[in-house]
Motif scaffolding. Structure first.
Motif, mmCIF file in Angstrom:
data_model
loop_
_atom_site.group_PDB
_atom_site.id
_atom_site.type_symbol
_atom_site.label_atom_id
_atom_site.label_comp_id
_atom_site.label_asym_id
_atom_site.label_seq_id
_atom_site.Cartn_x
_atom_site.Cartn_y
_atom_site.Cartn_z
ATOM 1 N N ILE A 97 -82.901 27.684 72.795
ATOM 2 C CA ILE A 97 -81.658 27.144 73.348
ATOM 3 C C ILE A 97 -80.506 27.385 72.374
ATOM 4 O O ILE A 97 -80.591 27.036 71.187
ATOM 5 C CB ILE A 97 -81.795 25.640 73.644
ATOM 6 C CG1 ILE A 97 -83.001 25.397 74.560
ATOM 7 C CG2 ILE A 97 -80.512 25.100 74.294
ATOM 8 C CD1 ILE A 97 -83.372 23.942 74.722
ATOM 9 N N LEU A 98 -79.446 27.975 72.888
ATOM 10 C CA LEU A 98 -78.238 28.235 72.111
ATOM 11 C C LEU A 98 -77.116 27.349 72.631
ATOM 12 O O LEU A 98 -76.769 27.394 73.810
ATOM 13 C CB LEU A 98 -77.831 29.708 72.256
ATOM 14 C CG LEU A 98 -76.467 30.107 71.670
ATOM 15 C CD1 LEU A 98 -76.487 29.992 70.151
ATOM 16 C CD2 LEU A 98 -76.090 31.520 72.102
ATOM 17 N N MET A 99 -76.558 26.512 71.767
ATOM 18 C CA MET A 99 -75.413 25.696 72.135
ATOM 19 C C MET A 99 -74.154 26.552 72.032
ATOM 20 O O MET A 99 -73.910 27.204 71.008
ATOM 21 C CB MET A 99 -75.276 24.487 71.210
ATOM 22 C CG MET A 99 -76.482 23.557 71.188
ATOM 23 S SD MET A 99 -76.885 22.842 72.792
ATOM 24 C CE MET A 99 -75.442 21.798 73.055
ATOM 25 N N LEU A 100 -73.372 26.564 73.105
ATOM 26 C CA LEU A 100 -72.096 27.282 73.130
ATOM 27 C C LEU A 100 -71.048 26.285 73.605
ATOM 28 O O LEU A 100 -71.023 25.910 74.777
ATOM 29 C CB LEU A 100 -72.173 28.488 74.062
ATOM 30 C CG LEU A 100 -70.912 29.347 74.161
ATOM 31 C CD1 LEU A 100 -70.597 30.000 72.813
ATOM 32 C CD2 LEU A 100 -71.070 30.420 75.227
ATOM 33 N N VAL B 81 -83.914 32.427 77.222
ATOM 34 C CA VAL B 81 -82.840 31.776 76.468
ATOM 35 C C VAL B 81 -82.047 30.870 77.410
ATOM 36 O O VAL B 81 -81.769 31.251 78.546
ATOM 37 C CB VAL B 81 -81.856 32.804 75.847
ATOM 38 C CG1 VAL B 81 -80.830 32.082 74.966
ATOM 39 C CG2 VAL B 81 -82.578 33.858 75.060
ATOM 40 N N VAL B 82 -81.697 29.691 76.907
ATOM 41 C CA VAL B 82 -80.765 28.812 77.607
ATOM 42 C C VAL B 82 -79.481 28.760 76.791
ATOM 43 O O VAL B 82 -79.516 28.492 75.593
ATOM 44 C CB VAL B 82 -81.324 27.378 77.763
ATOM 45 C CG1 VAL B 82 -80.339 26.503 78.533
ATOM 46 C CG2 VAL B 82 -82.680 27.398 78.453
ATOM 47 N N ILE B 83 -78.363 29.052 77.425
ATOM 48 C CA ILE B 83 -77.051 28.925 76.777
ATOM 49 C C ILE B 83 -76.420 27.663 77.334
ATOM 50 O O ILE B 83 -76.137 27.575 78.531
ATOM 51 C CB ILE B 83 -76.161 30.145 77.048
ATOM 52 C CG1 ILE B 83 -76.837 31.422 76.538
ATOM 53 C CG2 ILE B 83 -74.795 29.973 76.365
ATOM 54 C CD1 ILE B 83 -76.049 32.688 76.821
ATOM 55 N N ILE C 34 -81.781 34.824 81.022
ATOM 56 C CA ILE C 34 -80.873 33.799 80.498
ATOM 57 C C ILE C 34 -80.505 32.785 81.569
ATOM 58 O O ILE C 34 -80.186 33.141 82.711
ATOM 59 C CB ILE C 34 -79.589 34.457 79.954
ATOM 60 C CG1 ILE C 34 -79.940 35.445 78.838
ATOM 61 C CG2 ILE C 34 -78.601 33.402 79.456
ATOM 62 C CD1 ILE C 34 -78.788 36.357 78.445
ATOM 63 N N LEU C 35 -80.546 31.512 81.188
ATOM 64 C CA LEU C 35 -80.061 30.416 82.030
ATOM 65 C C LEU C 35 -78.755 29.905 81.436
ATOM 66 O O LEU C 35 -78.705 29.534 80.256
ATOM 67 C CB LEU C 35 -81.092 29.286 82.086
ATOM 68 C CG LEU C 35 -80.656 27.982 82.778
ATOM 69 C CD1 LEU C 35 -80.345 28.218 84.254
ATOM 70 C CD2 LEU C 35 -81.744 26.912 82.610
ATOM 71 N N LEU C 36 -77.687 29.885 82.228
ATOM 72 C CA LEU C 36 -76.388 29.394 81.786
ATOM 73 C C LEU C 36 -76.205 27.944 82.221
ATOM 74 O O LEU C 36 -76.436 27.616 83.388
ATOM 75 C CB LEU C 36 -75.263 30.246 82.387
ATOM 76 C CG LEU C 36 -75.277 31.740 82.092
ATOM 77 C CD1 LEU C 36 -74.107 32.424 82.787
ATOM 78 C CD2 LEU C 36 -75.227 31.992 80.589
ATOM 79 N N VAL C 37 -75.750 27.096 81.277
ATOM 80 C CA VAL C 37 -75.534 25.679 81.586
ATOM 81 C C VAL C 37 -74.148 25.269 81.119
ATOM 82 O O VAL C 37 -73.875 25.195 79.917
ATOM 83 C CB VAL C 37 -76.600 24.782 80.910
ATOM 84 C CG1 VAL C 37 -76.421 23.342 81.370
ATOM 85 C CG2 VAL C 37 -78.003 25.283 81.200
ATOM 86 N N ASP C 38 -73.262 25.028 82.072
ATOM 87 C CA ASP C 38 -71.902 24.582 81.773
ATOM 88 C C ASP C 38 -71.348 23.933 83.034
ATOM 89 O O ASP C 38 -71.595 24.414 84.136
ATOM 90 C CB ASP C 38 -71.015 25.758 81.355
ATOM 91 C CG ASP C 38 -69.756 25.310 80.631
ATOM 92 O OD1 ASP C 38 -68.896 24.686 81.287
ATOM 93 O OD2 ASP C 38 -69.644 25.579 79.425
ATOM 94 N N ASP C 39 -70.612 22.839 82.866
ATOM 95 C CA ASP C 39 -70.116 22.142 84.062
ATOM 96 C C ASP C 39 -68.861 22.774 84.637
ATOM 97 O O ASP C 39 -68.376 22.338 85.681
ATOM 98 C CB ASP C 39 -69.881 20.654 83.772
ATOM 99 C CG ASP C 39 -68.878 20.412 82.662
ATOM 100 O OD1 ASP C 39 -68.728 21.284 81.790
ATOM 101 O OD2 ASP C 39 -68.240 19.342 82.658
#
Length: 213
Positions: free
Chosen positions: A85-88, A57-59, A11-16
């Motif tokens: 890709i899952l948008m959270l 998966v990219v979150i 899993i790759l987490l993407v959030d600022d």
């Protein structure tokens, strides 16, 4: 036989927000079969890390610096059409959901969702499925039924939301005032609004301007 580690969803987490990434990493680390392999704080970094790490998966959050969520999804899907890709996100605005799914997101979950729902969404998206809860499906259905606004109509709507009168809109956009009135009639019809106040309210509620790049 494959090792347990090799069977993990990478899993790759993407959030600022670092705290959000930390919380997600902590949540996922307690679930069997999950492995966080990378974290990104903006859209461009997300695309770069996706290419470097090839996660399962990219979150991804919606609001991101440099490239927003849907732009990042589109950029990743351009490189790999099978990317999952899952948008959270906190946003349940109509245009936010619409842009994300149209860009190629396989799922859309609110950050306020229960822990179990978020985990289930990751598993479903990671296994090749789609995860769109009933509320999100209803939003998409409503959006598909609407006639989209033209770029000029969005310009007029933005001015309206900012409180400009017809003559001020005409001056700002270098249009004739009768043309502004024509755009407003079309806007009201497409939005299902009876007046300027309701049109502005619907624009904000649906995220038509914040998300409508």
């Amino acid at each position: 036989m494959k090792s347990t580690a090799s069977q993990n969803l990478r899993i790759l987490l993407v959030d600022d927000h670092f705290v959000v990434r930390l919380g997600l990493a902590d949540l996922l680390s307690t679930e069997p079969g999950f492995e966080v392999v990378g974290e990104a704080s903006d859209g461009e970094e997300a695309v770069r890390l996706f290419l470097d790490l090839s996660p399962d998966v990219v979150i991804m959050d919606f609001e991101l610096p440099r490239l927003d969520g849907p732009e990042s999804v589109a950029a990743i899907r351009k490189e790999n059409q099978t990317a999952r890709i899952l948008m959270l996100t906190v946003s349940e605005a109509e245009e936010s959901v619409w842009r994300s799914v149209e860009a190629g997101a396989s799922g859309y979950v609110l950050k306020s969702a229960p822990r179990d729902e978020i985990v289930r969404a990751v598993r479903i998206v990671g296994s090749g499925g789609e995860f769109l809860p009933p509320a999100i499906t209803s939003i998409l259905k409503a959006r598909r039924a609407r006639t989209p606004l033209s770029p000029r109509e969005k310009d007029v709507l933005r001015c309206l939301v900012n409180g400009l009168a017809n003559k001020e809109i005409a001056d700002h956009l270098n249009l004739a005032e009768p043309t502004v009135k024509m755009h407003l009639v079309s806007l009201f019809e497409k939005l299902g609004a009876r007046d300027r106040t309701q049109a502005a309210m619907l624009a904000v509620r649906r995220g038509l301007l914040a998300a409508g790049k």
